[in-house]
Write an enzyme that holds these catalytic residues in place. Structure first.
Site, PDB file in Angstrom:
ATOM      1  N   VAL A   1     -14.806  22.441  16.565  1.00 51.72           N
ATOM      2  CA  VAL A   1     -14.161  23.619  15.949  1.00 51.72           C
ATOM      3  C   VAL A   1     -13.394  23.164  14.703  1.00 51.72           C
ATOM      4  O   VAL A   1     -13.511  23.746  13.624  1.00 51.72           O
ATOM      5  CB  VAL A   1     -13.202  24.286  16.955  1.00 51.72           C
ATOM      6  CG1 VAL A   1     -12.381  25.373  16.272  1.00 51.72           C
ATOM      7  CG2 VAL A   1     -13.965  24.812  18.155  1.00 51.72           C
TER       8      VAL A   1
ATOM      9  N   LYS B   1      10.897   0.276  23.256  1.00 53.48           N
ATOM     10  CA  LYS B   1      10.927  -0.421  21.966  1.00 53.48           C
ATOM     11  C   LYS B   1       9.474  -0.628  21.521  1.00 53.48           C
ATOM     12  O   LYS B   1       8.785  -1.533  21.970  1.00 53.48           O
ATOM     13  CB  LYS B   1      11.644  -1.765  22.094  1.00 53.48           C
ATOM     14  CG  LYS B   1      11.875  -2.447  20.745  1.00 53.48           C
ATOM     15  CD  LYS B   1      12.818  -3.647  20.863  1.00 53.48           C
ATOM     16  CE  LYS B   1      13.096  -4.300  19.510  1.00 53.48           C
ATOM     17  NZ  LYS B   1      11.860  -4.813  18.843  1.00 53.48           N
TER      18      LYS B   1
HETATM   19  N1  LIG Z   1      11.031  -0.310  17.829  1.00 55.17           N
HETATM   20  C1  LIG Z   1      11.662   0.767  18.309  1.00 55.17           C
HETATM   21  O1  LIG Z   1      11.093   1.514  19.115  1.00 55.17           O
HETATM   22  C2  LIG Z   1      13.074   1.052  17.875  1.00 55.17           C
HETATM   23  C3  LIG Z   1      13.676   0.264  16.912  1.00 55.17           C
HETATM   24  N2  LIG Z   1      14.951   0.525  16.498  1.00 55.17           N
HETATM   25  C4  LIG Z   1      15.617   1.572  17.050  1.00 55.17           C
HETATM   26  O2  LIG Z   1      16.875   1.872  16.671  1.00 55.17           O
HETATM   27  C5  LIG Z   1      17.566   1.031  15.733  1.00 55.17           C
HETATM   28  C6  LIG Z   1      17.243   1.399  14.328  1.00 55.17           C
HETATM   29  C7  LIG Z   1      18.508   1.145  13.549  1.00 55.17           C
HETATM   30  C8  LIG Z   1      19.647   1.086  14.529  1.00 55.17           C
HETATM   31  C9  LIG Z   1      19.064   1.239  15.901  1.00 55.17           C
HETATM   32  N3  LIG Z   1      15.064   2.362  17.987  1.00 55.17           N
HETATM   33  C10 LIG Z   1      13.808   2.135  18.421  1.00 55.17           C
HETATM   34  N4  LIG Z   1      13.268   2.960  19.379  1.00 55.17           N
END
Ligand SMILES: NC(=O)c1cnc(OC2CCCC2)nc1N
Length: 331
Positions: free
Chosen positions: A41, A120
């Site tokens: 689609v 992360k």
């Molecule tokens: N790799 C990730 O998934 C991830 C990386 N960094 C952050 O937060 C940092 C960013 C700046 C201050 C906290 N969150 C995430 N989920």
């Protein structure tokens, strides 16, 4: 070739209608992970729009889905200075590190605080800028202050909205990553073509975003999870958990596994839960990011030179080498 409307007025109207419909289908598929129509689609409507744009090139707009396929050959990447520094994270490697972090936070905050826990994602940090709802600039983290302008490459990443649901001006940050299956497929292709293979999905994502031929990037099936608002514009969230929901509401892809934890024991339980689930996820994670949830607490605790005092990354021990059980061909 589908019937192209005869007048420019009809073509203009039809192209607008098709763009809205196709961008909605694309949002459902690449951002919400909830497609509502079959690929054929989408493909048929896409072909109709592509035919109209071929007939009337002036009708091509920057947010047309036909612009996602890339095709520009870049000379290089300009430098971009981040007005708001892109911080890194302090790491923790043990339960003790995480409990020590909580102790420090409680001492500084003077009270028990809630934490927003996030997977992360093991990709490449990116920053996305929007003006009046339009995607205007994408950049790598670089050294946190100066990154590279990869706007043209990020335009081919389907989960990055070219236009937000509201005409607002914001800057958001997140991770650009390559799903595990896309990584396996890409390395298989490269091996068959006698090319070097990538060591891991993170390197594959980084290598893909460094391509100067944007049509190559379009084929790498990169995706994103956004998690930080650097310039809030009219966004109103007062906590990290709400900010993630607000990012999703305005059109960004956010990770669904986030959890609001009332204390560090709940945080540790979440860490153990996702250490278990890690291998089942369709993307690579290298740990858990723990952030004090209220922005007032984050403002109180502030940052060291390189990282926030209000967050810590718990890093999983490196995954045991996956013993691949070869299928024994029984003769
Ligand atoms: N790799 C990730 O998934 C991830 C990386 N960094 C952050 O937060 C940092 C960013 C700046 C201050 C906290 N969150 C995430 N989920």
């Amino acid at each position: 070739m589908t019937q192209v409307p005869i007048t420019l007025a009809e073509a203009t109207e039809k192209a607008k209608e098709l763009r809205i419909q196709l961008n909605q289908y694309s949002h459902e598929y690449y951002v919400a992970d909830k497609p509502t129509v079959e690929d054929y689609v989408y493909d048929r409507l896409y072909q109709e729009l592509s035919d109209i744009e071929t007939e009337y090139p002036d009708l091509i707009t920057s947010d047309s889905p036909t612009q996602r396929v890339g095709g520009k050959i870049l000379q290089g990447f300009e430098k971009v200075t981040h007005e708001v520094q892109m911080y890194s994270l302090n790491d923790g490697f043990s339960k003790e590190d995480i409990y020590d972090f909580d102790e420090r936070v409680q001492k500084l905050a003077g009270k028990q605080v809630g934490y927003c826990c996030e997977l992360k994602i093991d990709g490449l940090a990116i920053s996305l800028k929007y003006e009046n709802g339009k995607f205007v600039q994408g950049a790598t983290r670089g050294d946190g202050t100066v990154g590279e302008n990869i706007t043209e490459n990020l335009k081919t990443v389907k989960s990055i909205p070219l236009e937000l649901k509201k005409p607002i001006s914001v800057e958001v940050r997140g991770e650009c990553y390559m799903p595990k299956q896309s990584f396996v497929n890409l390395n298989k292709e490269r091996e068959e073509a006698g090319q070097d293979v990538f060591a891991n999905p993170r390197n594959a994502a980084a290598g893909s975003l460094r391509q100067l031929d944007t049509s190559m990037v379009a084929k790498r099936n990169l995706s994103t999870f956004l998690y930080t608002v650097a310039d809030f514009g009219p966004m109103t969230a007062q906590t990290q958990f709400d900010a993630l929901n607000e990012l999703s509401e305005i059109g960004f892809r956010t990770n669904p596994e986030k959890k609001l934890c009332q204390n560090i024991d709940e945080v540790w339980a979440y860490i153990e839960e996702y250490h278990e689930k890690r291998s089942e996820l369709p993307y690579e994670i290298d740990g858990i990011v723990i952030k004090t949830n209220e922005f007032t607490i984050q403002d109180e605790l502030g940052f060291t030179v390189k990282a926030p005092r209000w967050a810590i990354a718990y890093k999983f021990p490196p995954e045991e080498a996956q013993t691949v059980v070869e299928e024994i061909e029984w003769t």
